[in-house]
Motif scaffolding. Sequence first.
Motif, short mmCIF file in Angstrom:
data_model
loop_
_atom_site.label_atom_id
_atom_site.label_comp_id
_atom_site.label_asym_id
_atom_site.label_seq_id
_atom_site.Cartn_x
_atom_site.Cartn_y
_atom_site.Cartn_z
N GLU A 28 -10.84 -1.80 64.66
CA GLU A 28 -10.57 -2.42 65.95
C GLU A 28 -10.26 -1.37 67.00
O GLU A 28 -10.65 -1.47 68.15
CB GLU A 28 -9.38 -3.39 65.84
N LEU A 29 -9.55 -0.34 66.58
CA LEU A 29 -9.15 0.71 67.52
C LEU A 29 -10.31 1.60 67.92
O LEU A 29 -10.49 1.92 69.08
CB LEU A 29 -8.06 1.59 66.90
N GLU A 34 -16.65 -5.13 71.24
CA GLU A 34 -17.45 -6.34 71.12
C GLU A 34 -18.16 -6.72 72.39
O GLU A 34 -18.87 -7.72 72.43
CB GLU A 34 -16.54 -7.51 70.70
N ASN A 35 -17.94 -5.92 73.46
CA ASN A 35 -18.57 -6.26 74.73
C ASN A 35 -19.72 -5.33 75.06
O ASN A 35 -20.09 -5.16 76.20
CB ASN A 35 -17.53 -6.22 75.86
N LEU A 37 -23.02 -4.11 75.97
CA LEU A 37 -24.22 -4.68 76.58
C LEU A 37 -24.79 -3.68 77.58
O LEU A 37 -24.13 -3.32 78.54
CB LEU A 37 -23.88 -5.99 77.31
N GLU A 38 -26.00 -3.21 77.30
CA GLU A 38 -26.66 -2.29 78.23
C GLU A 38 -28.02 -2.88 78.60
O GLU A 38 -28.83 -3.13 77.72
CB GLU A 38 -26.88 -0.92 77.56
N PRO A 67 -23.10 -11.81 70.38
CA PRO A 67 -23.84 -12.80 69.57
C PRO A 67 -24.68 -13.78 70.36
O PRO A 67 -25.64 -14.32 69.84
CB PRO A 67 -22.73 -13.53 68.78
N ILE A 131 -28.20 -6.78 85.68
CA ILE A 131 -26.92 -6.36 85.12
C ILE A 131 -25.83 -7.39 85.47
O ILE A 131 -25.05 -7.79 84.61
CB ILE A 131 -26.52 -4.95 85.62
N VAL A 132 -25.81 -7.83 86.71
CA VAL A 132 -24.79 -8.80 87.13
C VAL A 132 -24.99 -10.14 86.40
O VAL A 132 -24.04 -10.73 85.89
CB VAL A 132 -24.83 -9.02 88.66
N GLY A 135 -24.28 -10.02 82.50
CA GLY A 135 -22.87 -9.82 82.17
C GLY A 135 -21.99 -11.02 82.43
O GLY A 135 -20.82 -11.03 82.10
N HIS A 136 -22.56 -12.06 83.03
CA HIS A 136 -21.73 -13.22 83.39
C HIS A 136 -21.47 -14.09 82.17
O HIS A 136 -22.40 -14.58 81.54
CB HIS A 136 -22.44 -14.04 84.46
N PRO A 137 -20.17 -14.31 81.86
CA PRO A 137 -19.85 -15.05 80.62
C PRO A 137 -20.39 -16.48 80.60
O PRO A 137 -20.81 -16.96 79.57
CB PRO A 137 -18.31 -15.04 80.60
N GLN A 140 -24.20 -16.24 79.98
CA GLN A 140 -24.52 -15.78 78.63
C GLN A 140 -24.50 -16.94 77.65
O GLN A 140 -25.37 -17.08 76.80
CB GLN A 140 -23.49 -14.75 78.15
N THR A 141 -23.45 -17.76 77.77
CA THR A 141 -23.31 -18.86 76.81
C THR A 141 -23.94 -20.15 77.31
O THR A 141 -24.28 -21.01 76.52
CB THR A 141 -21.82 -19.12 76.51
N CYS B 176 -16.21 -15.75 74.88
CA CYS B 176 -16.26 -14.56 75.74
C CYS B 176 -14.94 -13.82 75.85
O CYS B 176 -14.89 -12.61 75.83
CB CYS B 176 -16.69 -14.95 77.15
N VAL B 203 -12.63 -10.04 73.07
CA VAL B 203 -13.02 -9.46 74.36
C VAL B 203 -14.51 -9.20 74.35
O VAL B 203 -14.96 -8.18 73.83
CB VAL B 203 -12.27 -8.13 74.64
N ARG B 204 -15.30 -10.12 74.92
CA ARG B 204 -16.74 -9.87 75.03
C ARG B 204 -17.13 -9.58 76.47
O ARG B 204 -18.30 -9.48 76.79
CB ARG B 204 -17.55 -11.05 74.48
N ASP B 285 -18.13 -6.27 87.05
CA ASP B 285 -18.93 -6.81 88.16
C ASP B 285 -18.07 -7.52 89.19
O ASP B 285 -18.55 -8.40 89.89
CB ASP B 285 -20.01 -7.76 87.61
N ARG B 287 -15.85 -9.75 88.89
CA ARG B 287 -15.50 -11.16 88.68
C ARG B 287 -14.02 -11.22 88.31
O ARG B 287 -13.53 -10.36 87.60
CB ARG B 287 -16.35 -11.78 87.55
#
Lengths: 161, 301
Positions: A28-29, A34-35, A37-38, A67, A131-132, A135-137, A140-141, B176, B203-204, B285, B287
């Motif tokens: 974890e450290l 987990e984020n 994204l490129e 995911p 990119i914007v 990256g939007h949560p 994404q879902t 997320c 934290v995604r 970004d 937000r």
Amino acid sequence: MPTANPFQSFDSSITHKPIKEHKQTFDELYGEPENFLEVEVIKPVTHGNKSSSMYTDYEIVCRTNIPAFKKRFSRVRRRYSDFDSFRKILESETTRVVIPKLPEKSLLNYSNRFNDDFIEERRKGLEKFLIVVSGHPLLQTGSKSLISFIQDDVWDKNKFL
Amino acid sequence: MSFMFKSPLDIELRLDGEDSRETVEVKTAKGRKEKLSLYKDGETVKGQVTIRTRDNKKVEHLGVRIQLLGTIETNNDGIQADDFLSLAHELASPGELKHPETFQFEFRNVEKQYESYRGTNVRLRYYLKVTVSRKSADVIREKELWVYQYQVANSKDSTAALPTTTVKMDVGIEDCLHIEFEYSKNKYSLKDVIVGRIYFLLVRLKIKHMELSLIRRETCGAAPHQMSNSETLARFEIMDGAPVRGETIPIRLFLGGFDLTPTYKDINKKFSTRTFLSLVLIDEDARRYFKQSEIILYRDE
């Protein structure tokens, strides 16, 4: 006989309210976050030689461990009109999210649209847009079209209209 | 100084023990600061009024009186003033003023139910008003006081009766972001410290930084004309950089450094002032994700 240990630390003599200690694992450290994204928009290529059938397309490269994305790595090609149709679909999919604008259509710049500078400006604008949006949560879902646009080999707007 | 240009009288209002009394510095509407004497609930308000005539003229009057007023001014639908406290003493019966005269006044053990407050659309003020009535225009002099209310531990006041609990909440965006935040108490004195922590479960998002804000919300009037306005009193960055799963961010916020108002609930059925703690996360970004929770504030001796 002394009841208190003279070498006892002060800390242990103070009664702490048991605070839930969350110990982080090594992974974890120091592991991959987990984020990850490129998203890049690169390698513009102009196809065709007859002025009526020429067009420019761009490569979208995506590397991620989120995911919500189907693949961890994808490389696809898209042209401006694909971005345009994608943006319209995105706007119809959500009422809450404000979708950023795309770089300008080339109507005013029609004669120059295969000019290197114009293409570079456009590439930068498309990359910023993607990119914007990626990256939007909520997108994404919540958006069915986002992942398809970025990762499907072929973009078919009719699947989402 | 409510000094009319051609006023033939000079009124001076002085409070007893003004020099030794505690004062409070408050911001005026124009942005400057003024010092006002501080009084508590039940305290006697006494002092002297000195009236002088100008140019040694004789001035006829129809009586001199002094009032102690407590009023709530709201700017809801135009400015309205409503007195919740009104006491008066006659200082002089109708007559003539030739030489300077001093009158003593004493308002004994005055109940001052509410705290003085200067907000955006609401003002609660206590002031002394001396009126010299005349056939032509009255001569008036006012002096404002400031009142604080101190919380008594076992009073019947709703704020004191509320039990102290820990504030603990689990919030987030599905798949997320998932955080658990915990604050030591739900109510704090104005000189207290907010101690707590934020624990990240998922934290995604690409978080850039996190900050804590103190927001004061003033509500005045009743439905349908109810008006609310919020003011950010402080903004405090508590984390810089991207956190990962399992990370704990401690919170230690000293309230004494900010200009806070205690929680007022429905004062004289006219207005309320509440304070909120807002946790804000900002991503790459720009937000913003936030969670607000109310904290009860009270004034301690």
